[in-house]
Motif scaffolding. Structure first.
Motif, PDB file in Angstrom:
ATOM      1  N   ILE A 287     -26.914  16.488   7.003  1.00  0.00           N
ATOM      2  CA  ILE A 287     -27.755  16.571   8.196  1.00  0.00           C
ATOM      3  C   ILE A 287     -27.473  17.863   8.952  1.00  0.00           C
ATOM      4  O   ILE A 287     -28.387  18.544   9.417  1.00  0.00           O
ATOM      5  N   PRO A 292     -32.572  17.968   2.971  1.00  0.00           N
ATOM      6  CA  PRO A 292     -33.050  16.609   2.686  1.00  0.00           C
ATOM      7  C   PRO A 292     -32.018  15.817   1.885  1.00  0.00           C
ATOM      8  O   PRO A 292     -31.364  16.367   0.997  1.00  0.00           O
ATOM      9  N   LYS A 337     -37.566  17.030   4.684  1.00  0.00           N
ATOM     10  CA  LYS A 337     -36.978  18.135   5.465  1.00  0.00           C
ATOM     11  C   LYS A 337     -37.295  17.974   6.949  1.00  0.00           C
ATOM     12  O   LYS A 337     -36.419  18.143   7.817  1.00  0.00           O
ATOM     13  N   VAL A 340     -35.137  15.225   8.496  1.00  0.00           N
ATOM     14  CA  VAL A 340     -33.754  15.658   8.742  1.00  0.00           C
ATOM     15  C   VAL A 340     -33.689  16.503  10.011  1.00  0.00           C
ATOM     16  O   VAL A 340     -32.769  16.361  10.827  1.00  0.00           O
ATOM     17  N   GLN A 344     -31.410  15.838  13.477  1.00  0.00           N
ATOM     18  CA  GLN A 344     -30.551  16.813  14.151  1.00  0.00           C
ATOM     19  C   GLN A 344     -30.784  16.802  15.661  1.00  0.00           C
ATOM     20  O   GLN A 344     -29.836  16.907  16.448  1.00  0.00           O
TER      21      GLN A 344
END
Length: 361
Positions: A287, A292, A337, A340, A344
């Motif tokens: 992460i 991914p 993607k 993720v 974050q």
């Protein structure tokens, strides 16, 4: 916490310390060392008791000296292994609340080793001795919680339930935080990867199972992948590489080389198929890098993955590999993607968790 080689335990310890520091007006800490006395070493070797790493008598003088200069309202013990120090802490600091910063209990790792289908101690005399040991561990874990521990800080809701079962009076759930170190992602089609200790039973069993499943799909031409392994020991990496043509073992990489390598992976794999001890550090790494990933219900323990159900499978290799195949499609990989990147942004911060600790305690 200050080991020369920083691993998962050290990273969790440092994170716990940051949270406590942010939640407190002042923090002092006392470092203790594993007891090296011959009597204690023999007891550990022969399993004559549980949680015998630290001798309270070696710490007593330091604590009494510390009391002269510091009067804590809360004492945080880093790691379950220090549980035997709690009666001493209670006697020296009777007014303080005693809390345990849990990285998971020893029994969490031992249970599969004894009863799991591929456990290392699930047959013969080893099973008998290991069964005695896990019984000692469970009784010790529960005994001290009932009598001396006021609260336990855990990394997941699952551990909170287990702590209540062990007799803990109160729990605080502190999920992992994410430090954003997003890499320049340039995925190579079909390239997937794994980082970890290759002979740690949860990793070893998971890798064997997914390699077997990938091999079946490769035979049927349902999947064409290159699985790249990073970690130690070399013997385990070479074993997998020699057994499966799609596995490439890269050894243990330094931080710079690891980042360069991971930036080429289409997917970062986090296969954990049962609730072993603690949280997976490698998932946090994926992460943090913005790569991914595919994880499991057990593998996501300790993380807040809002809206990322697509990246999580059930705890079995068939579902896991099926999701890997699905995510290797370009459109789905781009979707992963984006998920993720959202994790974050939405993951807890040290300050938000510190606010929680201050409010609860």
């Amino acid at each position: 916490m200050n080991a020369r080689v920083v691993g998962g335990v050290q990273l969790c310890s440092q994170e716990f310390l940051k949270i406590v520091q942010a939640a407190s007006n002042s923090v002092d800490y006392l470092e203790v060392k594993v007891c090296r006395q011959l009597f204690w070493r023999v007891r550990r070797k022969l399993n004559l008791g549980a949680y015998l790493w630290y001798n309270p008598n070696e710490v007593r003088a330091k604590l009494i000296a510390k009391k002269i200069e510091y009067a804590p309202t809360h004492i945080f013990i880093n790691k379950s292994e220090l549980i035997r120090l709690t009666p001493l802490l209670r006697s020296v600091f009777p007014e303080a609340q005693i809390g345990l910063m849990s990285h998971g209990n020893q029994s969490g790792d031992d249970l599969y080793e004894i009863s799991g289908a591929r456990g290392a101690r699930n047959r013969g005399l080893r099973t008998f001795m290991a069964t005695l040991k896990i019984g000692q561990d469970l009784v010790t874990e529960s005994w001290f919680r009932h009598r001396y521990v006021d609260f336990v800080c855990v990394m997941s809701e699952e551990e909170s339930v287990l702590e209540r079962w062990l007799g803990c009076k109160s729990t605080v759930v502190l999920p992992r935080t994410i430090t954003n170190r997003t890499l320049s992602w340039q995925p190579v089609v079909g390239r997937i990867g794994f980082v970890g200790t290759l002979n740690h039973t949860p990793n070893k069993v998971a890798l064997d199972l997914i390699c077997e499943e990938i091999a079946k799909k490769s035979t049927l031409e349902e999947i064409k992948v290159e699985l790249r392994l990073v970690g130690k020991p070399e013997s385990e990496g070479l074993r997998l590489a020699s057994s499966y043509s799609f596995v490439k073992y890269l050894g243990a990489l330094n931080d710079e080389d690891l980042e360069s390598e991971v930036s080429s992976w289409s997917l970062f794999l986090n296969p954990i198929f049962w609730l072993s001890r603690g949280a997976s550090m490698k998932l946090g790494q994926a992460i943090s890098f913005g790569i991914p990933f595919v994880t499991t219900q057990s593998g996501k323990r300790g993380y807040v993955l809002e809206g990322a159900e697509f990246l999580i499978t059930s705890d079995n290799p068939q579902d896991f590999v099926a999701r890997v195949v699905e995510l290797m499609n370009d459109d789905q990989n781009i979707k992963a993607k984006a998920l993720v990147e959202n994790i974050q942004i939405t993951s807890p911060t040290v300050q938000s968790l510190a606010n929680l600790v201050a409010r609860v305690l």
